[in-house]
Scaffold this active site. Structure first.
Site, PDB file in Angstrom:
ATOM      1  N   ASP A 153       0.844  -1.211   0.000  1.00  0.00           N
ATOM      2  CA  ASP A 153       0.000   0.000   0.000  1.00  0.00           C
ATOM      3  C   ASP A 153       0.870   1.247   0.000  1.00  0.00           C
ATOM      4  O   ASP A 153       1.761   1.403   0.864  1.00  0.00           O
ATOM      5  CB  ASP A 153      -0.899   0.020   1.244  1.00  0.00           C
ATOM      6  CG  ASP A 153      -2.028  -0.998   1.165  1.00  0.00           C
ATOM      7  OD1 ASP A 153      -2.196  -1.646   0.103  1.00  0.00           O
ATOM      8  OD2 ASP A 153      -2.752  -1.126   2.174  1.00  0.00           O
ATOM      9  N   GLY A 209      -3.491  -5.225   1.143  1.00  0.00           N
ATOM     10  CA  GLY A 209      -4.165  -6.247   0.325  1.00  0.00           C
ATOM     11  C   GLY A 209      -5.200  -6.922   1.202  1.00  0.00           C
ATOM     12  O   GLY A 209      -4.893  -7.330   2.329  1.00  0.00           O
ATOM     13  N   GLY A 258     -12.801  -2.965   7.218  1.00  0.00           N
ATOM     14  CA  GLY A 258     -13.655  -4.072   6.761  1.00  0.00           C
ATOM     15  C   GLY A 258     -12.910  -5.396   6.826  1.00  0.00           C
ATOM     16  O   GLY A 258     -13.490  -6.437   7.161  1.00  0.00           O
ATOM     17  N   ASP A 259     -11.620  -5.371   6.517  1.00  0.00           N
ATOM     18  CA  ASP A 259     -10.818  -6.598   6.581  1.00  0.00           C
ATOM     19  C   ASP A 259     -10.677  -7.062   8.032  1.00  0.00           C
ATOM     20  O   ASP A 259     -10.704  -8.269   8.319  1.00  0.00           O
ATOM     21  CB  ASP A 259      -9.420  -6.357   5.983  1.00  0.00           C
ATOM     22  CG  ASP A 259      -9.506  -5.941   4.526  1.00  0.00           C
ATOM     23  OD1 ASP A 259     -10.435  -6.390   3.834  1.00  0.00           O
ATOM     24  OD2 ASP A 259      -8.646  -5.153   4.090  1.00  0.00           O
ATOM     25  N   GLY A 274      -3.299   3.338   8.479  1.00  0.00           N
ATOM     26  CA  GLY A 274      -2.697   2.194   7.794  1.00  0.00           C
ATOM     27  C   GLY A 274      -3.597   0.971   7.822  1.00  0.00           C
ATOM     28  O   GLY A 274      -4.593   0.932   8.555  1.00  0.00           O
TER      29      GLY A 274
HETATM   30  O1  RIB Z   1      -9.218  -3.225   2.252  1.00  0.00           O
HETATM   31  C1  RIB Z   1      -8.071  -2.420   2.253  1.00  0.00           C
HETATM   32  C2  RIB Z   1      -7.112  -2.904   1.224  1.00  0.00           C
HETATM   33  O2  RIB Z   1      -7.669  -2.709  -0.058  1.00  0.00           O
HETATM   34  C3  RIB Z   1      -5.798  -2.151   1.181  1.00  0.00           C
HETATM   35  O3  RIB Z   1      -4.838  -2.676   2.061  1.00  0.00           O
HETATM   36  C4  RIB Z   1      -5.404  -2.206  -0.279  1.00  0.00           C
HETATM   37  O4  RIB Z   1      -4.281  -2.980  -0.526  1.00  0.00           O
HETATM   38  C5  RIB Z   1      -6.628  -2.729  -1.010  1.00  0.00           C
HETATM   39  O5  RIB Z   1      -6.477  -4.040  -1.379  1.00  0.00           O
END
Ligand code: RIB
Length: 303
Positions: A13, A39, A251-252, A287
């Site tokens: 990123d 990612g 969200g991740d 971040g």
């Molecule tokens: O969901 C956030 C992610 O989306 C970031 O880290 C970026 O790499 C994109 O994939």
């Protein structure tokens, strides 16, 4: 201890903080460039590991110095890597990210090696998939690879948590079984075919999705309560009140924490509360992976 296999993307990123997000054709000044690990796949893997799970991450890195740095970083997070070979003819994926003063962002992703993740690459993953309680996936890798991963998990009786972000084109909804689908409001609108973010309409639409071989549909809505439906229950679970500084990776974090919570046997309401807490904490820091909370931090917040 929950065991989770995450199959998905890993990006570098490149992040710049700006006062406001630019319009088309506008140039805006920003702060220093930050280069961090991101990612959606790797973010979710790190989120799950920080929640205390045993995590396997299968993703493709490229033919550059980032690949080794990324592998070292994931191994330090305690994550095992069933796919180690870099893609010889592509760079590691990257994301260009702008974050404004209110924590909102825009992201452009260059898939690089993620785009060369083939269904055959999954041959090495069958063993860990069979041993795992959950397969967690997003959609920054090719659709056919996602579909094969889900089919392998369905055959192995490993529960699937799918976060179709970004929304994949031509996905064969209903032809593979999803134990949990996690979408945000925009993704829910696209899937259900409604143009409203009103909770009742979203819940009504989410119920219709259950007929497409899904056991549970979860809709995240930023600060608004998270919605969920199964054949038996309909839930609306409050989020934690926070002031967001950067929602990249929130969200991740939610998805990683949710997969761990359900694998540990928390009921749906508890799992949503836990995941809401984890997602909220990540939005209070800058971040993607650097912002991911530990389990202790989530439990302290919810206490
Ligand atoms: O969901 C956030 C992610 O989306 C970031 O880290 C970026 O790499 C994109 O994939």
């Amino acid at each position: 201890m929950a065991e989770i296999t995450v199959i998905g993307s890993a990006n570098i990123d490149l992040v710049v903080n700006v006062e406001h997000l630019p319009q088309a054709g506008e140039t805006v000044p920003g702060g220093d460039l930050m280069t961090t690990f991101g990612g959606k796949g790797a973010n979710q893997a790190v989120a799950a590991a920080r929640m205390g799970a045993t995590v396997h991450f299968a993703g493709r890195l490229g033919n550059d110095a980032y690949a080794e740095q990324y592998q070292t970083h994931l191994l330090r997070e305690g994550i095992s890597l069933p796919l180690k070979e870099p893609v010889p003819h592509a760079p590691t994926g990257s994301a260009l990210i702008l974050v404004d003063a209110h924590g909102q962002n825009i992201i452009a992703v260059s898939p690089g090696a993620n785009g060369h993740f083939t269904p055959e690459d999954l041959d090495n993953c069958e063993k860990v998939l069979r041993a795992s309680d959950r397969l967690l996936l997003q959609a920054e890798i090719p659709r056919d690879t996602i579909v094969r991963a889900i089919q392998l998990a369905n055959t192995a009786n490993t529960a699937v948590v799918f976060n179709p972000s970004p929304m994949p084109e031509g996905f064969p909804w209903g032809e593979v079984h999803l134990d949990y689908l996690i979408v945000n409001e925009t993704e829910a609108q696209a899937l259900i075919g409604v143009d409203t973010t009103d909770a009742e309409s979203l819940l009504r639409g989410a119920k219709t999705l259950l007929a497409r071989s899904m056991d549970c549909v979860v809709i995240t809505r930023g600060a608004a309560p998270t919605l969920a439906v199964t054949a038996q229950e309909t839930l609306s679970v409050e989020t934690q009140p926070i002031t967001p500084v950067d929602t990249v990776g929130a969200g991740d974090t939610f998805a990683g924490a949710f997969a761990v919570a359900t694998a540990e046997g928390m009921d749906l309401a508890e799992a949503l509360r836990f995941a809401n807490g984890a997602g909220a904490l990540s939005a209070t820091r800058h971040g993607a992976q650097v912002s991911l909370p530990t389990r202790t931090e989530v439990e302290d917040l919810l206490r």
